[in-house]
Design an enzyme around this catalytic site. Structure first.
Site, PDB file in Angstrom:
ATOM      1  CE  LYS A   1      51.106   2.142  39.523  1.00 26.99           C
ATOM      2  NZ  LYS A   1      50.931   0.690  39.473  1.00 26.99           N
TER       3      LYS A   1
ATOM      4  CG  HIS B   1      52.795  -6.171  28.437  1.00 28.05           C
ATOM      5  ND1 HIS B   1      52.815  -4.979  29.115  1.00 28.05           N
ATOM      6  CD2 HIS B   1      51.655  -6.154  27.702  1.00 28.05           C
ATOM      7  CE1 HIS B   1      51.733  -4.283  28.820  1.00 28.05           C
ATOM      8  NE2 HIS B   1      51.014  -4.970  27.960  1.00 28.05           N
TER       9      HIS B   1
ATOM     10  CE  LYS C   1      58.050  -8.621  38.497  1.00 25.95           C
ATOM     11  NZ  LYS C   1      57.926  -7.325  37.816  1.00 25.95           N
TER      12      LYS C   1
ATOM     13  CE  LYS D   1      59.758  -4.157  41.964  1.00 25.96           C
ATOM     14  NZ  LYS D   1      59.319  -3.281  40.917  1.00 25.96           N
ATOM     15  NE  ARG D   2      54.174 -10.234  37.796  1.00 27.91           N
ATOM     16  CZ  ARG D   2      55.004 -10.914  37.012  1.00 27.91           C
ATOM     17  NH1 ARG D   2      55.110 -12.215  37.114  1.00 27.91           N
ATOM     18  NH2 ARG D   2      55.716 -10.294  36.090  1.00 27.91           N
TER      19      ARG D   2
ATOM     20  CB  THR E   1      53.622   0.734  35.992  1.00 25.35           C
ATOM     21  OG1 THR E   1      53.146  -0.527  36.456  1.00 25.35           O
ATOM     22  CG2 THR E   1      53.537   0.782  34.479  1.00 25.35           C
TER      23      THR E   1
END
Length: 843
Positions: free
Chosen positions: A689, A381, A580, A574-575, A685
């Site tokens: 969505k 991952h 990110k 998100k985290r 992911t």
């Protein structure tokens, strides 16, 4: 004296006119209402006569559970009878979210339950809010596992999940003036109505001890401490199918015999309960801090506890399902069992399966190795070095001495194989072997162990799998070219569209003239022909507006900030992690605010009004991530209270992001930011969505963004930033002092330093973006590099949003292009191409 009543309801809320009669499989609203009332009265968890929304939730959940248990039992017996090959999915985390809406939706009984609750004086929407999210996960990895379980059940596949039953989860996030504060999750404070404890499913798991060599040279792991693993089953129903599979969660316990009564009566209370306390620690918290030796031991204990209990359970089921006389031959094991490792956390399943086969079942090395390598497959991952687990050899020898012997032997045999068949790779052996014997810090490389021992290794998006093959695992690819596959992640369309956005779902069903898209998401492509249809655009806009109003109401409720549903809703959830790049988002927001401040009122009125929402948890010990959370909140406090600007621009930090929050945010979003440094996000992911819900993406060519852009069309994706293959060169140029920052970037940083957002010292955070090299400096994640391109893309967003027809068309095309991203497609590919399992529907 009788109970006072009004309209058939006692003053305490008990419904008197509806009989309290068990109807576990009731179909109609009256039978269901009776069954709910039965549970309120005869499965009590509260004082009698109380039937407020919380009591109603528990009674309703137990009523639904009746049906789930019936279907679970039928599925279990059917699998037992047919004896198909079965997949077991091992994951350290599952992010299940709430179960009630999903269960009654999948069972197709939501209307009957809504009517039943109305009969009892309650409202389904209100009851649903009383359920707490199961705190068993952290981010995308755990949510993916939960989507996969939903698809496995829906596709009627013989498959189960295994995980741990964490009492306090990761943490609940509270936002204060200091930033993020972590408090323990309370999802099990009362109890979870969904789980079924299996007191007869208990396995012993050992830690520490030593290896005993027997006269016949066989080996046995003995001594140390032993803990009991107790099974809790959470039923997972498929959509409109009888199949209901299991998420089996392990709880760590010690027995009454382990409680030292003599020491306790002698006043030595802590010592008397040492093993009880040690057992409780194992399932207390997800990802306990591992900066200390004790923290590392606890994490390793958790991982081994999951692997050992699950494999013992799998082996006992393999033996139990035999037909006819005599024991089942072990050679059949890989044709009956597939084990999937979700990332490296369950790697210890490899040496543990070897140990169980050799030491407990008496197999030789070659036979055990053949079985293990044909049974286990591994999903990678991440390419982030810190996330590729490496465990200290000394910690491993101490906790798992027999497993270290086995890992050492796997390593030796791998080296021998390279020497005898691939002399060209001898110079690379140091990097590709399993044990890194660096005298300063000898470690076991878990990813290497997974690749060497698994029959298949997969990445989770095309770009990510390509990077694995060309970079991270390139030498292994030259040894085993057919071992590596791609399985682009997916999401369940049930939870992520059908149930969380009923208005949008209804108009999709109406236009497509079928609801088959819920299990065949490719049918959404049929919406393309309506993308320019004015009537459909109007329906689409009103469905989106309903979701935006629901979101605005939620934001007011949890933050006290009032947001305008007529502004562009721009969301990044998100985290919180530097790769990110929430920092890129907030620095862009700061620049926007500064420019708005400098405009005349007339100029401001011509801008595109926007509300930026950012949410996510920062890991408790990750200082820079926590500084980013603080900065977002500080910026929001200033911007949202600035009367010159706040009708055109707001910034909101959404606290305690979880699945239930996502189910409100995602349907209400119009622009979503997926802006990681290219090459660093394996898949993502949440991007799927958002796209499925008609939200447009601003993003880099990273992870699944690449495939989303291909599917929805390049014109419907706001692209910016360096590409994955440019990143190494740009980092090199930065090191050599060749980078020139954009003046807008410098201006925004200077504005933070001026104290515009308060007195907190943001220098350490900003310095990570400065300098050319050195630890924690040099802008490793290319925020400054991508800033100008990001700001240009945001200007294109503002322009597109002003053209309402164009934006609605893009939104419709986004949903129409999301068919590929169903977890049903992903799981069907795993089943066929990795697990070799076939559907096994309950008749």
């Amino acid at each position: 004296m009788g109970v006072e009543e009004t309209n058939g309801v006692s003053k305490h809320g008990i419904h008197l006119k509806t009989p309290a009669v068990a109807h576990p499989l009731g179909e109609g609203p009256s039978e269901i209402a009776s069954n709910i009332n039965y549970h309120a009265r005869y499965s009590p968890h509260f004082s009698p006569f109380k039937f407020e929304p919380e009591q109603a939730f528990y009674a309703t959940a137990e009523s639904v559970r009746d049906r789930l248990i019936q279907q679970w039992n039928e599925t279990y017996f059917h699998f037992h009878k047919v004896d198909p090959k079965q997949t077991y999915y091992l994951s350290m985390e599952y992010l299940q979210g709430r179960a009630l809406t999903n269960a009654i939706g999948n069972l197709n009984i939501q209307d009957a339950y809504a009517d039943a609750l109305n009969k009892l004086g309650h409202d389904l929407e209100e009851i649903v809010e009383k359920e707490k999210d199961a705190a068993l996960g952290n981010g995308g990895l755990g949510r993916l596992a939960s989507c996969f379980l939903d698809s496995m059940a829906t596709l009627n596949l013989p498959a189960w999940g295994y995980g741990l039953r964490y009492r306090y989860g990761l943490f609940k996030q509270r936002i204060t003036n200091e930033g993020q504060e972590e408090i323990a999750e309370d999802w099990l404070e009362k109890f979870s109505p969904w789980e079924v404890v299996r007191h007869d499913v208990v396995f012993t798991v050992r830690f520490f001890g030593h290896v005993q060599v027997n006269p016949d040279d066989s080996r046995k792991w003995v001594g140390g401490e032993t803990i009991q693993a107790l099974a809790y089953d959470v039923p997972i129903p498929g959509y409109k199918t009888k199949n209901t599979i299991s998420l089996r969660l392990w709880e760590a316990k010690s027995s009454a015999e382990d409680f030292n009564l003599f020491e306790f009566n002698d006043g030595q209370y802590e010592s008397a309960a040492k093993l009880h306390s040690s057992a409780q620690q194992i399932c207390a918290v997800l990802y306990p801090g591992d900066a200390t030796e004790n923290g590392k031991l606890l994490r390793l204990k958790q991982q081994f506890f999951l692997c050992s209990a699950s494999l013992q359970d799998i082996i006992s089921r393999f033996k139990e399902r035999k037909d006819g006389m005599g024991p089942r031959p072990w050679s059949e094991f890989p044709s009956k069992v597939a084990v999937q490792l979700n990332d490296t956390h369950p790697t210890l399943a490899i040496p543990e399966l070897m140990r169980l086969l050799m030491d407990d079942e008496g197999l030789g090395w070659d036979e055990a190795w053949n079985i293990t390598t044909r049974t286990i497959a591994y999903t990678n991952h991440t390419v982030l070095p810190e996330a590729l687990e490496k465990w200290s050899q000394s910690v491993m020898w101490k906790l798992l001495p027999r497993h270290m012997e086995i890992i050492d032997e796997i390593d030796k045999r791998f080296i021998a194989m390279v020497h005898s068949t691939r002399t060209d790779l001898e110079s690379k052996l140091h990097d590709i072997r399993i044990l890194d014997n660096n005298p300063q810090k000898p470690v076991v490389r878990m990813a290497n162990l997974c690749v060497v021992s698994s029959h298949t290794v997969n990445g989770v998006a095309q770009l990510h799998s390509d990077i694995l093959k060309s970079e991270l695992f390139a030498d292994y690819v030259s040894i085993w070219p057919t071992k590596f596959q791609n399985k682009t992640n997916g999401i369940t369309p049930r939870r992520w569209l059908r149930f969380c956005s009923p208005e949008l779902s209804d108009i999709i069903t109406k236009r497509l003239r079928t609801d088959q898209w819920v299990t065949n998401l490719d049918l959404l492509v049929g919406l393309r022909q309506f993308a320019d249809n004015e009537e459909f655009q109007a329906e689409w806009a009103s469905a989106k507006m309903a979701n935006k109003q629901r979101l605005a109401k939620y934001i007011l409720q949890v933050t006290g900030v009032s947001i305008d549903p007529n502004t562009l809703f721009d969301i990044q959830v998100k985290r919180i992690h530097e790769y990110k790049r929430q920092l890129l988002n907030i620095i862009g927001a700061i620049y926007r605010y500064k420019k708005l401040k400098e405009m005349s009122p007339e100029e401001r009125s011509k801008t595109t009004p926007r509300t930026i929402m950012i949410g996510g948890k920062a890991f408790a010990t990750y200082t820079n991530a926590k500084r980013i959370v603080k900065l977002v909140n500080d910026v929001g406090s200033v911007v949202n209270n600035d009367p010159e600007v706040n009708q055109y621009f707001k910034v909101v930090f959404v606290p305690n992001y979880n699945v239930s929050v996502a189910e409100i945010l995602i349907p209400g979003s119009e622009l979503s930011q997926h802006i990681s440094t290219a090459g660093m996000e394996a898949s993502g992911t949440s991007n799927m969505k958002f796209a499925l819900n008609g939200c447009l993406i601003i993003g880099t060519l990273d992870g699944a963004n690449v495939e989303i852009r291909e599917e929805v069309g390049e014109d419907n994706f706001f692209l910016f930033g360096a590409t994955a293959d440019e990143v190494p060169r740009l980092r090199k140029e930065r090191e050599n002092g060749l980078f020139k920052p954009d003046p807008r970037f410098e201006e925004a940083k200077q504005f933070i330093r001026s104290g515009a957002f308060g007195s907190y010292d943001y220098n350490p955070l900003l310095e990570s973006l400065e300098g050319n090299s050195g630890y924690g400096r040099g802008d490793y994640f290319l925020v400054g590099q991508d800033f100008p391109s990001y700001m240009d893309a945001q200007a294109r967003v503002d322009e597109a949003y002003r053209d309402r027809k164009r934006w609605l068309k893009m939104s419709i095309l986004s949903t129409a292009g999301s068919g590929k991203f169903s977890s049903d497609r992903t799981i069907a590919q795993y089943a066929k191409e990795i697990w070799n399992i076939k559907e096994c529907p309950v008749p």
